[in-house]
Design an enzyme around this catalytic site. Structure first.
Site, PDB file in Angstrom:
ATOM      1  N   ALA A  62     -44.109 -33.549 -15.462  1.00  0.00           N
ATOM      2  CA  ALA A  62     -45.477 -33.112 -15.718  1.00  0.00           C
ATOM      3  C   ALA A  62     -46.046 -33.880 -16.916  1.00  0.00           C
ATOM      4  O   ALA A  62     -45.307 -34.502 -17.685  1.00  0.00           O
ATOM      5  CB  ALA A  62     -45.504 -31.612 -15.989  1.00  0.00           C
ATOM      6  N   GLY A 108     -42.152 -31.563 -12.526  1.00  0.00           N
ATOM      7  CA  GLY A 108     -43.170 -31.514 -11.480  1.00  0.00           C
ATOM      8  C   GLY A 108     -43.010 -32.604 -10.446  1.00  0.00           C
ATOM      9  O   GLY A 108     -43.372 -32.427  -9.276  1.00  0.00           O
ATOM     10  N   GLU A 111     -40.522 -31.283  -8.075  1.00  0.00           N
ATOM     11  CA  GLU A 111     -41.153 -30.198  -7.320  1.00  0.00           C
ATOM     12  C   GLU A 111     -42.051 -30.760  -6.218  1.00  0.00           C
ATOM     13  O   GLU A 111     -42.096 -30.220  -5.107  1.00  0.00           O
ATOM     14  CB  GLU A 111     -41.936 -29.295  -8.270  1.00  0.00           C
ATOM     15  CG  GLU A 111     -41.027 -28.464  -9.172  1.00  0.00           C
ATOM     16  CD  GLU A 111     -41.778 -27.614 -10.170  1.00  0.00           C
ATOM     17  OE1 GLU A 111     -41.656 -26.381 -10.114  1.00  0.00           O
ATOM     18  OE2 GLU A 111     -42.503 -28.187 -11.019  1.00  0.00           O
ATOM     19  N   GLU A 131     -37.259 -28.350 -17.383  1.00  0.00           N
ATOM     20  CA  GLU A 131     -38.242 -27.506 -18.065  1.00  0.00           C
ATOM     21  C   GLU A 131     -37.639 -26.633 -19.169  1.00  0.00           C
ATOM     22  O   GLU A 131     -38.287 -26.376 -20.193  1.00  0.00           O
ATOM     23  CB  GLU A 131     -38.971 -26.615 -17.050  1.00  0.00           C
ATOM     24  CG  GLU A 131     -40.006 -27.346 -16.198  1.00  0.00           C
ATOM     25  CD  GLU A 131     -39.404 -27.993 -14.964  1.00  0.00           C
ATOM     26  OE1 GLU A 131     -40.167 -28.453 -14.109  1.00  0.00           O
ATOM     27  OE2 GLU A 131     -38.151 -28.038 -14.856  1.00  0.00           O
TER      28      GLU A 131
END
Length: 257
Positions: A62, A108, A111, A131
């Site tokens: 991210a 992310g 993901e 994370e």
């Protein structure tokens, strides 16, 4: 689109993430992904989608600097809900979606890859959900998709340690379909796509719909709970410490607050 390019070759839509240096998955890229899939869905010429990253990485995570502009946990929940919605659409998209992963797919980025129907990787690629190293948790349904692929115990290890696995390990653990050299990855991905485009679009759509039934009610309840805990984690002192430590390239010191 500013961060994505979309090209169509032999009935395959190729989406390339181009956000140097790390292809960090910002909210702007998530929005552009939504726009790209809008275009692809209405294009009858497209039978398969191939997603990959330009430069050194598929997506190294991210956009952490963007997190510093998020005001509070409620806003963070909305960020998660938006990402989850786009990724759920990819997983239920009526045309097969292949992720070709090189360099790294972290946070992310992983993901996003896990929302694709098929994942091809390079042998040395790094895949992980780091994370917890930031005092956070996955927010784009990573906590629910990862154990579906690798099992609860291995998912726990990846989450708790924040350590990535290699592309070869990802294949062994069931997270990826095949591992190739860097040079082979895209040609092999296109070769696989070429096999799939020959299939009936209606049959492919039905197969994807049926595969999604395997997720069940508990999966969606878990995804909903993830957004709540995602926001709570963001409001914690540990998250502030983790994000600051990441930006300033130091080891975080968590106090459980």
């Amino acid at each position: 689109m500013e961060y994505l390019t979309l090209a169509i070759e032999d009935r395959v839509a190729i989406i390339s993430i181009n956000h140097a240096p790390a292809n960090a998955l910002s909210s702007a890229i998530v929005e552009e992904l939504s726009q790209a899939f809008d275009q692809i869905e209405s294009n009858e010429e497209v039978r398969v989608v191939l997603l990959h990253g330009e430069g050194r990485f598929f997506s190294a995570g991210a956009d952490i600097k963007e997190f510093t502009s998020v005001k509070n946990g409620k806003a963070f929940v909305k960020l998660a809900q938006n990402g989850q919605s786009v990724f759920e659409r990819i997983e239920s998209f009526p045309k097969p979606v292949i992720a070709a992963i090189h360099g790294a797919a972290l946070g992310g980025g992983l993901e996003l890859a896990m929302a694709c129907h098929i994942r091809l990787v390079t042998e040395r690629a790094k895949l992980g959900l780091p994370e917890l190293q930031l005092g956070l948790i996955p927010g784009y349904a990573g906590s629910q998709r990862l154990p579906r692929y690798v099992g609860t115990a291995k998912a726990a290890e990846m989450l708790f340690t924040s350590e990535p696995i290699t592309g070869q390990q990802a294949v062994q653990w069931g997270l990826a379909n095949h591992a190739y050299t860097d040079e082979e990855l895209l040609p092999k991905a296109k070769e696989l796509a070429a096999k799939i485009v020959k299939k009936s679009p209606l049959a492919l759509k039905s197969a994807i719909e049926l595969l999604n039934y395997s997720k069940g009610d508990s999966y969606y309840k878990g995804v909903e709970k993830e957004t709540v805990l995602f926001g709570e984690a963001f409001d914690s002192a540990d998250a502030k410490e983790g994000i600051d430590a990441f930006i300033n390239k130091r080891e975080p010191v968590f106090k459980g607050e």
